[in-house]
Design a protein around this motif. Structure first.
Motif, PDB file in Angstrom:
ATOM      1  N   ASN A  91      15.164 -78.710 117.958  1.00 27.33           N
ATOM      2  CA  ASN A  91      15.688 -77.760 117.100  1.00 27.33           C
ATOM      3  C   ASN A  91      17.147 -77.482 117.576  1.00 27.33           C
ATOM      4  OD1 ASN A  91      14.725 -76.761 119.713  1.00 27.33           O
ATOM      5  ND2 ASN A  91      14.713 -74.527 118.913  1.00 27.33           N
ATOM      6  N   HIS A  92      17.636 -77.912 118.712  1.00 25.35           N
ATOM      7  CA  HIS A  92      19.131 -77.973 119.208  1.00 25.35           C
ATOM      8  C   HIS A  92      19.956 -79.354 119.172  1.00 25.35           C
ATOM      9  CE1 HIS A  92      18.226 -73.670 120.116  1.00 25.35           C
ATOM     10  NE2 HIS A  92      17.404 -74.180 120.687  1.00 25.35           N
ATOM     11  N   ASN A  94      19.442 -81.620 121.406  1.00 27.13           N
ATOM     12  CA  ASN A  94      19.693 -82.068 122.867  1.00 27.13           C
ATOM     13  C   ASN A  94      18.560 -82.800 123.573  1.00 27.13           C
ATOM     14  OD1 ASN A  94      21.191 -81.875 125.412  1.00 27.13           O
ATOM     15  ND2 ASN A  94      19.681 -80.232 125.964  1.00 27.13           N
ATOM     16  N   TRP A  96      17.574 -84.823 127.599  1.00 21.70           N
ATOM     17  CA  TRP A  96      18.128 -85.345 128.985  1.00 21.70           C
ATOM     18  C   TRP A  96      17.641 -86.713 129.126  1.00 21.70           C
ATOM     19  CZ3 TRP A  96      19.573 -82.204 132.950  1.00 21.70           C
ATOM     20  CH2 TRP A  96      19.550 -80.731 132.631  1.00 21.70           C
ATOM     21  N   HIS A 130      22.458 -84.417 118.976  1.00 24.56           N
ATOM     22  CA  HIS A 130      23.747 -83.810 119.096  1.00 24.56           C
ATOM     23  C   HIS A 130      24.506 -84.208 120.286  1.00 24.56           C
ATOM     24  CE1 HIS A 130      27.218 -81.458 117.965  1.00 24.56           C
ATOM     25  NE2 HIS A 130      27.126 -80.801 118.929  1.00 24.56           N
ATOM     26  N   ARG A 131      23.602 -84.085 121.459  1.00 24.28           N
ATOM     27  CA  ARG A 131      24.085 -84.314 122.792  1.00 24.28           C
ATOM     28  C   ARG A 131      22.969 -84.967 123.796  1.00 24.28           C
ATOM     29  NH1 ARG A 131      26.428 -80.543 126.511  1.00 24.28           N
ATOM     30  NH2 ARG A 131      24.836 -81.242 127.938  1.00 24.28           N
ATOM     31  N   VAL A 153      30.955 -86.702 130.359  1.00 26.10           N
ATOM     32  CA  VAL A 153      31.732 -85.584 131.003  1.00 26.10           C
ATOM     33  C   VAL A 153      31.275 -84.812 131.866  1.00 26.10           C
ATOM     34  CG1 VAL A 153      33.312 -83.781 130.138  1.00 26.10           C
ATOM     35  CG2 VAL A 153      33.001 -85.950 128.323  1.00 26.10           C
ATOM     36  N   GLU A 155      30.349 -81.623 133.525  1.00 24.68           N
ATOM     37  CA  GLU A 155      30.139 -80.211 132.980  1.00 24.68           C
ATOM     38  C   GLU A 155      29.864 -79.014 133.733  1.00 24.68           C
ATOM     39  OE1 GLU A 155      28.895 -80.934 128.310  1.00 24.68           O
ATOM     40  OE2 GLU A 155      27.079 -80.987 129.750  1.00 24.68           O
ATOM     41  N   GLY A 156      29.720 -79.531 135.343  1.00 28.51           N
ATOM     42  CA  GLY A 156      29.740 -78.368 136.345  1.00 28.51           C
ATOM     43  C   GLY A 156      28.846 -78.903 137.361  1.00 28.51           C
ATOM     44  N   GLU A 173      26.305 -81.910 136.754  1.00 35.32           N
ATOM     45  CA  GLU A 173      25.636 -82.066 135.604  1.00 35.32           C
ATOM     46  C   GLU A 173      26.603 -82.823 134.745  1.00 35.32           C
ATOM     47  OE1 GLU A 173      23.326 -79.275 133.109  1.00 35.32           O
ATOM     48  OE2 GLU A 173      22.222 -78.803 134.931  1.00 35.32           O
ATOM     49  N   GLY A 175      27.221 -84.222 130.537  1.00 35.89           N
ATOM     50  CA  GLY A 175      26.897 -84.289 129.197  1.00 35.89           C
ATOM     51  C   GLY A 175      27.640 -85.289 128.112  1.00 35.89           C
ATOM     52  N   ILE A 176      27.197 -85.641 127.124  1.00 36.55           N
ATOM     53  CA  ILE A 176      28.046 -86.364 126.010  1.00 36.55           C
ATOM     54  C   ILE A 176      27.619 -85.765 124.619  1.00 36.55           C
ATOM     55  CG2 ILE A 176      26.455 -88.426 126.078  1.00 36.55           C
ATOM     56  CD1 ILE A 176      29.219 -90.008 125.352  1.00 36.55           C
ATOM     57  N   LEU A 177      28.577 -85.780 123.931  1.00 35.32           N
ATOM     58  CA  LEU A 177      28.385 -84.999 122.378  1.00 35.32           C
ATOM     59  C   LEU A 177      28.457 -86.116 121.655  1.00 35.32           C
ATOM     60  CD1 LEU A 177      30.645 -81.811 122.375  1.00 35.32           C
ATOM     61  CD2 LEU A 177      28.292 -82.060 123.119  1.00 35.32           C
ATOM     62  N   GLU A 179      30.000 -86.766 118.725  1.00 33.90           N
ATOM     63  CA  GLU A 179      31.684 -86.909 118.366  1.00 33.90           C
ATOM     64  C   GLU A 179      32.460 -87.636 119.268  1.00 33.90           C
ATOM     65  OE1 GLU A 179      31.902 -82.615 117.818  1.00 33.90           O
ATOM     66  OE2 GLU A 179      33.679 -82.583 119.272  1.00 33.90           O
ATOM     67  N   GLU A 180      32.103 -87.481 120.845  1.00 33.97           N
ATOM     68  CA  GLU A 180      32.458 -88.220 121.808  1.00 33.97           C
ATOM     69  C   GLU A 180      32.156 -89.549 121.880  1.00 33.97           C
ATOM     70  OE1 GLU A 180      33.370 -84.230 124.717  1.00 33.97           O
ATOM     71  OE2 GLU A 180      31.410 -85.549 125.011  1.00 33.97           O
TER      72      GLU A 180
ATOM     73  N   GLU B 159      28.214 -72.135 136.985  1.00 35.82           N
ATOM     74  CA  GLU B 159      28.234 -73.095 137.803  1.00 35.82           C
ATOM     75  C   GLU B 159      28.232 -74.527 136.640  1.00 35.82           C
ATOM     76  OE1 GLU B 159      26.188 -72.325 141.789  1.00 35.82           O
ATOM     77  OE2 GLU B 159      24.752 -72.982 140.088  1.00 35.82           O
ATOM     78  N   VAL B 160      27.664 -74.290 135.504  1.00 33.53           N
ATOM     79  CA  VAL B 160      27.717 -75.385 134.676  1.00 33.53           C
ATOM     80  C   VAL B 160      27.694 -74.996 133.324  1.00 33.53           C
ATOM     81  CG1 VAL B 160      26.215 -77.309 133.589  1.00 33.53           C
ATOM     82  CG2 VAL B 160      26.069 -76.919 136.207  1.00 33.53           C
ATOM     83  N   ARG B 161      28.371 -75.513 132.384  1.00 31.01           N
ATOM     84  CA  ARG B 161      28.694 -75.191 131.150  1.00 31.01           C
ATOM     85  C   ARG B 161      28.038 -76.449 130.040  1.00 31.01           C
ATOM     86  NH1 ARG B 161      30.965 -71.361 127.406  1.00 31.01           N
ATOM     87  NH2 ARG B 161      31.221 -69.846 129.124  1.00 31.01           N
ATOM     88  N   GLN B 167      22.018 -74.805 119.213  1.00 33.66           N
ATOM     89  CA  GLN B 167      22.362 -74.684 117.685  1.00 33.66           C
ATOM     90  C   GLN B 167      21.566 -73.519 116.959  1.00 33.66           C
ATOM     91  OE1 GLN B 167      21.422 -78.258 115.389  1.00 33.66           O
ATOM     92  NE2 GLN B 167      22.636 -77.646 113.903  1.00 33.66           N
TER      93      GLN B 167
END
Lengths: 189, 192
Positions: A91-92, A94, A96, A130-131, A153, A155-156, A173, A175-177, A179-180, B159-161, B167
């Motif tokens: 649904n989002h 995303n 892992w 999407h990611r 990239v 992310e934290g 952590e 992530g890659i989107l 668009e990237e 800590e993390v975003r 969505q």
């Protein structure tokens, strides 16, 4: 449609029978360095027999939330590790990703990065996500470098999440989107 | 604080067990409010019947009993024991001393009265002074500023975003991972 989705430069992704995978997993888990790079939990050993039953159960369930592949070296077709998309949030958009190279002689030679590139293309052009998200341990600089090369990239960091050898370690952590990914790989497709 | 200090009692609310007879009807009502569900979870929002909630309670207690890494409490008013929410510590990894915290106050009329902050205060003391954890995490969607405020006020830091991991309503939102270390909590309660 002129791209082989499962084929990279050095690796191809495939799927072998559960008994072969289970034997490999059971053997790889005897290497504590491999286990510590792969997973935060304490290493444990299970027989090929029980691992096989888990794989078979997973295959039967097939909820469309996990996409598991074996990684094979193109030059000799050896199974050198695995890569898997798991916990897909449909649904989002995303997911892992996790990767492990059980065969040490393939470490540090670009096989992992190549497999990651193949699975990113799969995530974005076949699953249309999407990611893609991953977690990696502070004490695994080789993996961090590989993920950066594949386009992830930072992310934290989850501060001091792990305790190993009497020392606390962060979990990074990345992530890659979509668009990237598109920008980075547009020239290759 | 000593051994006689009541860990599960605040000024306004207290932490208690599930009441399988009465709670399911109330929680079922909460789940008919999509905002409540979306603030809590990335899972697709869907209402639960009282029977479904009852099943969930059984699963929660089974998990608590068997896995030893989940600690689930209902949040109830002191005095009449009325159910107002839940709070839980979950995904505890004993090897590393880490875990996650999540809470919800079900009825919009019960929000903004400090019940959540008080429950969080109790669960932090429980996590660090009773479970002896080293750190706690909380996952909060960018579109839930009330939760961000609640956790930040309690000492959590971002800590993390996870960019655009969610969505909803036709746009992307970040998922924010907050963390609190035991030493930070100790420093904070010393000052209070």
């Amino acid at each position: 449609m002129n791209v082989n989705l499962f084929q990279g430069e050095q690796v191809r992704l495939g799927m072998l029978n559960p008994e072969i995978l289970a034997k490999a997993f059971s053997r790889w888990d005897r290497d504590s360095e491999y286990v510590r790079l792969l997973d935060g939990g304490a290493g444990r050993m299970f027989s090929a027999k029980i691992i096989q039953s888990w794989i078979e159960k997973d295959l039967e369930k097939d909820l469309g939330l996990d996409f598991f592949f074996g990684i094979h070296a193109q030059e000799n077709d050896h199974l050198l590790g695995f890569i898997s998309l798991f916990g897909v949030d449909w649904n989002h958009g995303n997911t892992w990703v996790g990767i492990g190279l059980g065969e040490r002689e393939y470490w540090g030679k670009g096989y992992g990065t190549d497999a990651m590139k193949v699975i990113l293309r799969y995530a974005f052009t076949e699953l249309n996500l999407h990611r893609v998200t991953l977690g990696v341990f502070e004490y695994n600089p080789r993996a961090i470098r590989s993920y950066e090369k594949a386009g992830f990239v930072h992310e934290g960091r989850v501060r001091q999440e792990l305790l190993k050898d009497g020392q606390r370690w962060d979990v990074l952590e990345m992530g890659i989107l979509r668009e990237e990914w598109e920008k980075r790989y547009a020239s290759l497709n | 604080m000593d051994i006689a200090t009541q860990l599960f009692e605040g000024q306004l609310i207290c932490l208690g067990p599930i009441d399988h007879e009465k709670d399911a009807e109330i929680e079922s009502k909460w789940t008919h409010d999509p905002d409540y569900l979306r603030m809590l979870s990335p899972k697709p929002a869907r209402p639960l019947s009282p029977a479904m909630v009852k099943k969930k309670y059984e699963a929660v207690e089974k998990e608590m009993d068997e896995s030893h890494n989940t600690f689930y409490f209902t949040i109830r008013m002191r005095g009449d024991d009325r159910l107002v929410g839940f709070i839980k510590i979950y995904w505890v990894e004993w090897t590393h001393g880490n875990g996650f915290v999540e809470l919800g106050i079900g009825d919009p009329n019960d929000r903004g009265h400090g019940y959540g902050s008080e429950a969080l205060r109790l669960i932090l003391r429980y996590s660090f002074a009773e479970l002896n954890l080293f750190r706690l995490s909380a996952m909060v969607p960018e579109y839930n500023p009330a939760a961000l405020h609640l956790f930040t006020k309690a000492g959590f830091v971002e800590e993390v975003r996870r960019r655009q991991a969610l969505q909803r309503d036709g746009r992307y939102w970040d998922a924010i991972h907050l963390g609190l270390l035991r030493e930070e909590w100790e420093e904070k309660v010393k000052g209070e």
